[in-house]
Write an enzyme that holds these catalytic residues in place. Structure first.
Site, short mmCIF file in Angstrom:
data_model
loop_
_atom_site.label_atom_id
_atom_site.label_comp_id
_atom_site.label_asym_id
_atom_site.label_seq_id
_atom_site.Cartn_x
_atom_site.Cartn_y
_atom_site.Cartn_z
CG ASP A 66 44.39 -13.21 -12.25
OD1 ASP A 66 44.69 -14.03 -11.36
OD2 ASP A 66 43.81 -13.53 -13.30
NE ARG A 85 52.31 -19.13 -17.57
CZ ARG A 85 51.51 -18.99 -16.52
NH1 ARG A 85 52.00 -18.90 -15.31
NH2 ARG A 85 50.21 -18.94 -16.68
CG ASP A 124 36.08 -30.24 -8.35
OD1 ASP A 124 36.99 -29.40 -8.46
OD2 ASP A 124 35.05 -30.04 -7.68
CB CYS A 138 50.78 -19.73 -11.59
SG CYS A 138 51.66 -18.49 -12.54
NE ARG A 175 45.53 -22.81 -10.97
CZ ARG A 175 45.99 -21.91 -11.84
NH1 ARG A 175 47.29 -21.71 -11.96
NH2 ARG A 175 45.17 -21.20 -12.57
N PRO A 176 42.08 -27.81 -8.46
CG PRO A 176 40.20 -27.92 -7.07
CD PRO A 176 41.52 -27.21 -7.23
CE LYS A 178 48.13 -15.55 -18.21
NZ LYS A 178 47.09 -16.26 -17.63
CG ASN A 179 43.60 -15.23 -17.84
OD1 ASN A 179 44.61 -15.82 -18.26
ND2 ASN A 179 43.50 -14.80 -16.59
NE ARG A 187 44.42 -24.58 -13.66
CZ ARG A 187 44.24 -25.71 -13.02
NH1 ARG A 187 45.21 -26.58 -12.91
NH2 ARG A 187 43.09 -25.97 -12.46
N1 EPU Z 1 38.01 -24.55 -8.62
C1 EPU Z 1 37.56 -25.74 -8.13
N2 EPU Z 1 37.20 -26.70 -9.05
C2 EPU Z 1 37.29 -26.52 -10.37
C3 EPU Z 1 37.75 -25.28 -10.85
C4 EPU Z 1 38.11 -24.31 -9.95
O1 EPU Z 1 37.47 -25.95 -6.92
O2 EPU Z 1 36.94 -27.44 -11.13
C5 EPU Z 1 38.37 -23.48 -7.67
C6 EPU Z 1 39.85 -23.11 -7.74
O3 EPU Z 1 40.63 -23.97 -6.95
C7 EPU Z 1 39.82 -21.68 -7.26
C8 EPU Z 1 38.48 -21.14 -7.78
O4 EPU Z 1 37.69 -22.30 -8.04
O5 EPU Z 1 39.82 -21.66 -5.87
C9 EPU Z 1 38.56 -20.30 -9.03
O6 EPU Z 1 39.28 -20.99 -10.04
P1 EPU Z 1 39.04 -20.73 -11.59
O7 EPU Z 1 38.61 -22.01 -12.21
O8 EPU Z 1 38.20 -19.53 -11.76
O9 EPU Z 1 40.51 -20.42 -12.08
P2 EPU Z 1 41.19 -20.86 -13.42
O10 EPU Z 1 40.19 -20.92 -14.51
O11 EPU Z 1 42.07 -22.05 -13.20
C10 EPU Z 1 41.61 -18.45 -14.27
C11 EPU Z 1 42.81 -17.66 -14.69
C12 EPU Z 1 43.62 -17.29 -13.45
C13 EPU Z 1 42.74 -16.52 -12.48
C14 EPU Z 1 41.48 -17.33 -12.15
C15 EPU Z 1 40.49 -16.57 -11.29
C16 EPU Z 1 43.27 -18.58 -16.86
C17 EPU Z 1 44.15 -19.39 -17.72
N3 EPU Z 1 43.62 -18.46 -15.59
O12 EPU Z 1 42.13 -19.63 -13.67
O13 EPU Z 1 44.62 -16.42 -13.93
O14 EPU Z 1 43.45 -16.29 -11.28
O15 EPU Z 1 40.81 -17.69 -13.38
O16 EPU Z 1 40.10 -15.39 -11.91
O17 EPU Z 1 42.27 -18.04 -17.32
C18 EPU Z 1 46.69 -15.31 -13.94
O18 EPU Z 1 46.34 -14.81 -15.02
O19 EPU Z 1 47.66 -14.93 -13.27
C19 EPU Z 1 45.88 -16.42 -13.39
C20 EPU Z 1 46.32 -17.24 -12.46
#
Ligand code: EPU
Length: 417
Positions: free
Chosen positions: A304, A396, A124, A116, A121-122, A22-23, A92
């Site tokens: 995850d 999802r 930045d 979710c 979920r910033p 998925k991701n 997301r």
């Molecule tokens: N973070 C920041 N700033 C940013 C981006 C992230 O502070 O600009 C922080 C987040 O708040 C978090 C950490 O960095 O504490 C990691 O976030 P990441 O960006 O890696 O997460 P994501 O890309 O939003 C993806 C997966 C999530 C999975 C995370 C971590 C997708 C669509 N989602 O999210 O998957 O938990 O990576 O591996 O790829 C799921 O599949 O259930 C799911 C939530």
């Protein structure tokens, strides 16, 4: 609204094939817009997230078809840079349209992404990277507006290890002028898969899977055919299904290397795991042992898989502790498990789980994707029936979860609420 009704007590047995990740899929679908020629993506999971992304592609003018597990894109010209459809704010991963459209067309406007509710979920780090590449970013009226006259490669250090920021920066940088170096990047298998996909289109991305990614910008990307890697988290979920039901499941079509942290933790919990080429056999040994788990970016234990592990440890002998270091609010499922007789105390980013002898079926709500599937797993061993509602979260990320688990001997019905 639909529900899953799980009748507990069956030991799951048999073979199961894992779908595409998925991701990886949710990044590759927007990334097809970077190509100027036909692209075919195989092994995409048919889940609501991928269907929504393909709908968005069509709505902005791309010509594509999603049949079975194959997405064929014949024309990536788009007629809209601003998209405010409901689909975008629902998920997301719609933020990958920012990197892809900025990269190819230098312009994009879309609602800030949903997804979710796992805590704050910033984005930045995504914004910082776009700006460092030369884009102007504004957030107004709930929309993120990103525009650049030109994108120029540079050195970008990500303050946190982020899957999304790593991938989005790659998408924006592959067509930038000169070299981009991204430091402190995420190393998940799906990050590597997206880099492989981009390279097949003619991009020059090196180092995916290590801490530093180097990208030499190219003028244009062509089309390609790509097969998405198997889903590490879906595979891990079925591994836990075998372990929690004291069953014997062979999971096919998976790279055991991607599963190392999950395999190690399940072995520690007294589950037998046999790896042969691209299959993993998971056999229950009767008694589960409590263990400690800490989530970390890859190659650490994936967040995850945290909820599924919580369900497993709720019936393990002794006390376990889970420390969640990625998301601030990923223990909502523990309240639901406690309704089924578990003994879990979650506070801040730590959950202490005292193993109980049995769980009992109850009416529970899926709080998010992985928390929802954890409740289904708990239902497999609970006495009586467990009714899991709000399963749109589960849909999802899992293709036909009940069909797959029933093929292993589970007794799960999907009913209208
Ligand atoms: N973070 C920041 N700033 C940013 C981006 C992230 O502070 O600009 C922080 C987040 O708040 C978090 C950490 O960095 O504490 C990691 O976030 P990441 O960006 O890696 O997460 P994501 O890309 O939003 C993806 C997966 C999530 C999975 C995370 C971590 C997708 C669509 N989602 O999210 O998957 O938990 O990576 O591996 O790829 C799921 O599949 O259930 C799911 C939530």
């Amino acid at each position: 609204m639909e529900k899953l009704v799980v009748k507990g007590g069956k030991k799951l047995k048999g073979e199961i094939k894992v779908n595409g990740a998925k991701n990886a899929a949710v990044a590759i679908i927007p990334a097809v817009l970077l190509a100027s020629k036909e692209t075919v993506v195989r092994n995409l999971p048919h889940i609501s997230d991928t269907r929504l992304l393909v709908d968005i592609l069509k709505k902005i003018g791309a010509k594509c078809e999603f049949v079975g597990d194959i997405l064929s894109v014949s024309d990536t010209k788009i007629n809209e840079y601003k998209f405010e459809f409901d689909e975008v704010s629902k998920m997301r991963a719609s933020y990958y349209f920012i990197g892809a459209l900025l990269g190819r067309y230098r312009k994009v406007e879309l609602p800030l992404p949903g997804g979710c509710n796992l805590g704050s979920r910033p984005i930045d780090q995504h914004i910082k990277a776009f700006e460092m590449l030369g884009a102007a970013v504004k957030i107004e009226h709930g929309l993120i507006k990103v525009e650049a006259k030109k994108l120029v490669g540079t050195k970008i250090y990500l303050d946190v290890v982020s899957v999304g920021a790593t991938i989005n920066t790659m998408l924006a940088a592959v067509l930038a002028q000169g070299e981009t170096i991204i430091e402190n990047v995420a190393k998940e298998p799906h990050v590597v898969d997206v880099a492989d996909f981009l390279n097949k289109m003619g991009a020059k991305v090196q180092g995916a899977g290590t801490d530093i990614i180097k990208i030499e910008g190219v003028e244009k990307l062509g089309g390609c055919t790509h097969t998405v890697i198997s889903d590490q988290i879906e595979a891990g979920t079925y591994m836990v299904a075998a372990a929690i039901s004291d069953g014997d499941i062979t999971i096919k079509n998976i790279n055991p290397k991607h599963m190392e942290s999950i395999t190690a933790k399940l072995r520690e919990a007294n589950v037998e795991i046999i790896e042969i080429k691209d299959t993993i056999r998971v056999v229950g040994k009767g008694e589960l042992k409590g263990i400690n788990v800490k989530t970390l970016p890859h190659p650490g234990f994936p967040t995850d898989m945290q909820s599924q592990m919580g369900a497993l440890l709720s019936i393990a002998n002794g006390t376990s502790m889970i420390t969640e270091t990625i998301w601030s609010n990923r223990f909502k499922y523990t309240d639901e498990l406690n309704r089924m007789g578990a003994n879990i105390k979650a506070e801040g980013n730590v959950a202490v789980i005292k193993g109980v002898e049995k769980l009992t079926g109850a009416k529970v709500k899926a709080p998010d994707l992985r928390g929802g599937v954890a409740l289904v797993l708990a239902g497999l061993v609970a006495e009586g029936e467990t009714e899991v509602s709000e399963i749109e979260h589960i849909d999802r990320g899992y293709e036909e979860i009940e069909v797959k688990l029933n093929s292993l001997g589970a007794n799960i019905r999907r009913i209208e609420s």
